[in-house]
Design a protein around this motif. Structure first.
Motif, short mmCIF file in Angstrom:
data_model
loop_
_atom_site.label_atom_id
_atom_site.label_comp_id
_atom_site.label_asym_id
_atom_site.label_seq_id
_atom_site.Cartn_x
_atom_site.Cartn_y
_atom_site.Cartn_z
N ILE A 265 69.16 1.60 56.68
CA ILE A 265 68.06 2.66 56.84
C ILE A 265 67.24 2.36 54.85
CG2 ILE A 265 68.55 5.55 56.27
CD1 ILE A 265 69.32 5.33 58.74
N VAL A 275 60.06 5.33 56.14
CA VAL A 275 60.72 6.53 56.32
C VAL A 275 61.51 7.29 55.93
CG1 VAL A 275 61.41 7.10 59.49
CG2 VAL A 275 60.15 5.29 58.85
N GLN A 280 65.00 10.31 59.98
CA GLN A 280 65.42 8.99 60.35
C GLN A 280 66.96 9.01 61.46
OE1 GLN A 280 65.80 4.66 59.19
NE2 GLN A 280 64.89 5.68 57.44
N LYS A 282 70.29 8.01 62.75
CA LYS A 282 70.97 6.80 62.92
C LYS A 282 72.08 6.96 63.80
CE LYS A 282 73.62 6.81 58.64
NZ LYS A 282 74.42 6.76 57.61
N GLY A 299 69.36 9.86 59.89
CA GLY A 299 69.58 8.99 58.61
C GLY A 299 70.46 8.82 57.24
N THR A 361 62.43 9.01 63.29
CA THR A 361 62.41 6.99 63.70
C THR A 361 63.69 6.55 64.25
OG1 THR A 361 59.97 7.12 62.61
CG2 THR A 361 61.55 5.13 63.32
N THR A 362 63.62 6.02 65.18
CA THR A 362 64.82 5.77 65.88
C THR A 362 64.99 3.93 66.14
OG1 THR A 362 67.35 6.08 66.46
CG2 THR A 362 65.21 6.96 68.09
N HIS A 370 61.67 0.02 66.96
CA HIS A 370 61.80 1.18 66.50
C HIS A 370 61.35 1.45 67.36
CE1 HIS A 370 64.70 -0.17 63.39
NE2 HIS A 370 64.81 0.54 63.04
N ARG A 372 58.83 5.75 66.99
CA ARG A 372 58.54 6.58 66.22
C ARG A 372 58.31 7.59 66.72
NH1 ARG A 372 54.54 3.48 62.65
NH2 ARG A 372 53.16 2.25 63.96
#
Length: 579
Positions: A265, A275, A280, A282, A299, A361-362, A370, A372
């Motif tokens: 992260i 970011v 984010q 998680k 996140g 975002t992940t 990733h 977004r």
């Protein structure tokens, strides 16, 4: 009692393996001695204080209507299989075999035993309610015994179990125990407070822990000063993070972008990506009752495993291994996500804070990539929304919207409303007034007696040693003549005062050692006797003796007034801790 007739092996130096102040003082004051990790021998002063804690617990249990019994420490594993806890408590159970190679369990707790007893002895609603308690050794296979009596392999516990005909009646029993615990800890001189708690492997649906504030405690407690709300961090809730989750209007579809070497992260929060953790998602992968499960939290949040276990009713929960994750999702930790690549057979549980989140975002479930522009409810298949996060200091309380604070604490007691979990499995039923058979509604209530003793020391001490509350001090008064020569006036007066104090019902220890005054005074303060009466030749020549309340100032009094002054003070202090 004379000092020379008992055994008080005080230490000047702090043992190297004693990590916290109460553990250090247990050893330095000669209260206990370590046999090996997690096992301790109680010495005379420690045992006297322990028995006083037990007496307070017993008095308040009796006052609340509980009936004392004593159950076997050695238990047949069949009842543990019957309750289902042979597996769930596997890591904590000591198992031994007899000469016939039959397995037995050393009891870490006694829900199964007491329920078996009640199932065979009680049959009608007319025989209920009942509440049984015991004070007994318990055995738990602690992976890391530490902090002296705080986390030991063998310890003394008071456990009680109530049996009622209904939830409403069970709450009456629960409240009696709750109130009894308030009185017990107050009488022990502890500043303890109840907090909402997770029920853990004991089970049940309503629970409070009794906590003693201490920086060395192993529990975190979230609390609100305005509303009085307090909960173990495993149970605590709030109005959500201090920083809001993005929830702007719908944006573009998720866009995959390369993130080579980014697997945390914090790394994604730095240049060149910038970011924020709050933007984010998680992605965590766990094995929940042997089933691969995807968990989503924000996140900047931490997964609260006890909440997960409680809400899913799970038995076995652990993080999935990297190999298990790669086999199922095709990516390694650090690039995981739930937008694509999660088979329909794998449940996805998301924290409620993420509901409505947009612009997130992940991970892309592809190493080094990733997504977004993720809108969680549009782009991710959510099996169920749950409360999965651990609250943080500064978040607003649900009750009044004031900031929550978090502090460390020691758990000394726990009360549970168990419901019918054990009575159903162990057939503890009753015949109701209308002739129908129902499972009894149970509660269970535990106090760590040895832990409570150490918690008193952790809370009641200063640079010189222990500051025992009078109710649990090994002796109330330490009588210290500075000369023990048989013909000296100090020794002759000490013997007379000792006899008068004992006759008045005062618990007094006569320090009859031929030691320097400094040694006697230091030992007295280290062990923590609440009141010291010193008799020196110079003071006595003026007809005076010296009284010193532990932690207080020295008072010079007339020798002929000393006994009455002590009796008055002791009676006043006893009243503070009376039932």
């Amino acid at each position: 009692m004379r000092w020379s007739q008992t055994f008080i092996p005080t230490l000047k130096e702090t043992p190297a393996d004693a990590e916290i102040i109460s553990h250090q003082l247990l050893l330095r004051a000669g209260l206990v001695r370590k046999l090996t990790g997690g096992l301790y021998t109680f010495l005379p002063m420690g045992l006297r204080s322990l028995k006083k804690v037990e007496a307070i617990v017993r008095a308040e249990m009796d006052r609340a209507g509980a009936i004392e019994v004593l159950m076997p420490a050695l238990q047949p594993p069949e009842i543990w299989h019957q309750s289902g806890r042979y597996q769930t408590m596997m890591d904590a159970l000591y198992k031994v075999k007899d000469r016939a190679n039959k397995e037995w369990v050393l009891g870490p707790t006694h829900e199964e035993v007491i329920t078996h007893l009640v199932a065979n002895e009680f049959n009608s609603y007319r025989q209920l309610p009942r509440n049984f308690y015991q004070i007994q050794l318990k055995f738990r296979d602690e992976i890391r015994p530490r902090f002296g009596l705080m986390r030991a392999k063998e310890f003394i516990m008071k456990d009680a179990y109530s049996f009622d005909v209904s939830d409403e009646a069970a709450m009456v029993s629960y409240r009696k125990m709750y109130d009894a615990y308030i009185r017990i800890f107050a009488r022990c001189g502890l500043r303890a407070f109840p907090v909402e708690a997770d029920t853990g492997v004991i089970g049940g649906n309503y629970s409070h822990e009794f906590m003693v504030p201490a920086e060395t405690g192993e529990n975190d407690v979230a609390y609100c000063e305005s509303s009085g709300y307090a909960a173990n961090i495993e149970k605590a809730v709030s109005r959500g993070p201090s920083v809001s989750t993005p929830a702007d209007s719908s944006g573009p579809a998720p866009e995959k972008f390369p993130t080579p070497g980014v697997v945390t992260i914090d790394a994604l929060a730095k240049a060149p990506f910038h970011v924020p953790p709050s933007h984010q998602i998680k992605t965590l992968v766990y094995m929940v009752d042997s089933k691969l499960t995807v968990l989503l939290v924000r996140g900047d949040d931490q997964l609260n495993e006890p909440k997960l276990i409680a809400q899913l009713g799970s038995i076995a929960v652990r993080p999935a291994t990297a190999d298990e994750i790669f086999a199922a999702l095709g990516a390694h930790p650090g690039s995981l996500g739930a937008v694509t690549g999660v088979p329909a057979s794998i449940p996805v549980y998301a924290d409620r804070v993420l509901q409505g989140a947009k612009g997130m975002t992940t991970g892309a479930n592809e190493d080094g990539h990733h997504y977004r522009h993720v809108e969680i409810e549009r782009d991710i298949r959510i099996t169920q929304w749950l409360d999965l996060r651990t609250v943080q200091a500064g978040e607003l309380s649900v009750q009044v919207g004031s900031p929550l604070k978090i502090r460390r604490a020691i758990e000394v007691g726990h009360v549970f409303k168990l419901g019918t979990k054990y009575s159903e499995k162990l057939n503890a039923t009753f015949l109701s007034e209308d002739g129908q058979r129902h499972p009894m509604v149970m509660g269970c209530y535990g106090i760590g007696v040895t832990r409570t003793l150490q918690a008193v020391i952790e809370q009641c001490q200063d640079k010189d040693g222990i500051l025992w509350p009078l109710s649990v001090a090994p002796f109330e008064v330490c009588l210290s003549p500075l000369s023990v020569v048989p013909t000296s006036p100090a020794w002759q007066l000490a013997q007379r005062l000792y006899a008068e104090l004992e006759a008045a019902g005062i618990q007094v220890l006569l320090d009859d050692r031929d030691e320097r005054p400094g040694v006697k005074f230091k030992d007295s303060e280290l062990v923590g006797f609440p009141l010291r009466l010193a008799i020196g030749e110079k003071s006595l020549a003026k007809g005076e003796v010296e009284l010193k309340v532990r932690g207080g100032t020295l008072q010079v009094v007339k020798a002929e007034e000393a006994v009455q002054r002590i009796v008055d003070w002791v009676h006043s202090e006893r009243a503070k801790f009376a039932a």
